[in-house]
Design an enzyme around this catalytic site. Sequence first.
Site, PDB file in Angstrom:
ATOM      1  N   ALA A   1      -4.063   8.469  -3.817  1.00 49.09           N
ATOM      2  CA  ALA A   1      -3.334   8.228  -2.561  1.00 49.09           C
ATOM      3  C   ALA A   1      -3.236   6.717  -2.361  1.00 49.09           C
ATOM      4  O   ALA A   1      -3.645   6.159  -1.345  1.00 49.09           O
ATOM      5  CB  ALA A   1      -4.006   8.916  -1.379  1.00 49.09           C
TER       6      ALA A   1
ATOM      7  N   HIS B   1      -5.145  -0.825  -2.819  1.00 48.50           N
ATOM      8  CA  HIS B   1      -5.476  -0.514  -4.211  1.00 48.50           C
ATOM      9  C   HIS B   1      -4.654  -1.389  -5.160  1.00 48.50           C
ATOM     10  O   HIS B   1      -5.161  -1.873  -6.166  1.00 48.50           O
ATOM     11  CB  HIS B   1      -5.127   0.950  -4.540  1.00 48.50           C
TER      12      HIS B   1
ATOM     13  N   GLN C   1     -19.212  12.950  -3.557  1.00 53.29           N
ATOM     14  CA  GLN C   1     -19.473  11.936  -2.543  1.00 53.29           C
ATOM     15  C   GLN C   1     -19.031  12.376  -1.142  1.00 53.29           C
ATOM     16  O   GLN C   1     -19.138  11.618  -0.193  1.00 53.29           O
ATOM     17  CB  GLN C   1     -18.851  10.596  -2.921  1.00 53.29           C
TER      18      GLN C   1
HETATM   19  O1  PAF Z   1     -13.908   3.666  -2.869  1.00 51.28           O
HETATM   20  C1  PAF Z   1     -13.513   4.724  -3.401  1.00 51.28           C
HETATM   21  O2  PAF Z   1     -12.318   5.042  -3.387  1.00 51.28           O
HETATM   22  C2  PAF Z   1     -14.531   5.630  -4.063  1.00 51.28           C
HETATM   23  O3  PAF Z   1     -15.728   5.637  -3.367  1.00 51.28           O
HETATM   24  C3  PAF Z   1     -14.760   5.301  -5.534  1.00 51.28           C
HETATM   25  C4  PAF Z   1     -15.387   3.924  -5.728  1.00 51.28           C
HETATM   26  C5  PAF Z   1     -13.439   5.352  -6.293  1.00 51.28           C
HETATM   27  C6  PAF Z   1     -15.703   6.334  -6.162  1.00 51.28           C
HETATM   28  O4  PAF Z   1     -15.183   7.618  -6.089  1.00 51.28           O
END
Ligand code: PAF
Length: 287
Positions: free
Chosen positions: A32, A37, A61
Site C-alpha cells: 500500500a 515508501h 506483527q
Molecule cells: O514498517 C513496516 O512497514 C513494517 O513494520 C516492516 C518493517 C515492513 C516489517 O513488516
Amino acid sequence: MIILRTVNDVRQFVARERGRQASVGLVPTMGALHEGHLSLVEKAVAGNDVTIVSVFVNPTQFNNPEDLATYPRKEEDDFRLLAEAGATAVFAPSVEEMYPGGPEAQPVHTFELGTAAEVMEGKYRPGHFQGVAQVVSLLFRIVEPDRAYFGEKDFQQIAVIRNMIKSEGINVEIVACPIKRAGDGLALSSRNALLTPAQRSIAPSIHAALKESVEFSRTHSIRQTHDYVVDRINAVEGLEVEYFEIVDARTLQKIDEWEESPWIVGCITVYCGKVRLIDNMAYRLPD
Ligand code: PAF
C-alpha cells in the site's frame, strides 16, 4: 523490475548480483505504498547498485486480527510505483513462503530487543515488536543487504531493529529516513487510505499540535508540553490520543526534564475513529 515470489528466487538473484560485486539495498514494506515508501526507495536506488523492495503484510506483527484483515493491500499499484521509482526487484512472498506451515509452526525464538521495545508501541501492542523482529531478521537473512531503509515515522521501530541486529549479530547498515508529510502536515501512512473524508480532514491536527508544541516547549516543562499536546488533540472531536510520550531518542525512555538529554522526541499514537495513526516530533536534536 523483477518480481520475486520465493526465498530461493531471491537468494539466486542476490547471488548473481553479488557475483558482479553489486551492493544491495533493501526496503522492507507492507505494501500500500505511498510517497513515504517511495522516498526510501529513492534513497536505496541512489545508494546501492541493486534495490530490493519487500512487500509483505506480516501477520505476526499484528496483535489485532481486525487490523490485519483491514490492512490495505494494493499489489498491482505497488509494483507499478516501484518500477517507476527504479527498484531493481520486488520480493512479494506468500505467508506460507515466509512461514512454512504457518506462523504458529515456526520455532519459538524470543528476540532480545532491549527496554526500547517495552514502552509505547511495545506496551500498547503486545508482541508487535517480536513480530517485526521476526520478519525483518528473516528478510535480512534472505536478502543479506548492505543497507536497509526505514522511515522515521516508526521512530521506535528503528531503535528496536537496531537492537535486534546487535543481539542477532546481523551485519547491515540501518538507514533512517525522514517522515514524509501531506501538504497539510499529516504523516504519510498506508493506514491513511482507511480514513473517511471527514476523518482525513481532522487527522492533520495531530501534526499541527505537535508542531505548535515545539514553540510551547521552549518556555514550559515536559509535563506541561505533554498535556498541551494531549489536550489540544483530544479537543478535536473524532481524535483520541492513545499515548504521547516525550522520550530520550536514544533509549526511548521517558524523561522528566529537558536538560536530561540532547536528543528528545515526542512519540504519539492517536485513534481517528478506528484508524490508529502514529507520528513524532523532535524537541531537541544533537549538535
Ligand atoms: O514498517 C513496516 O512497514 C513494517 O513494520 C516492516 C518493517 C515492513 C516489517 O513488516
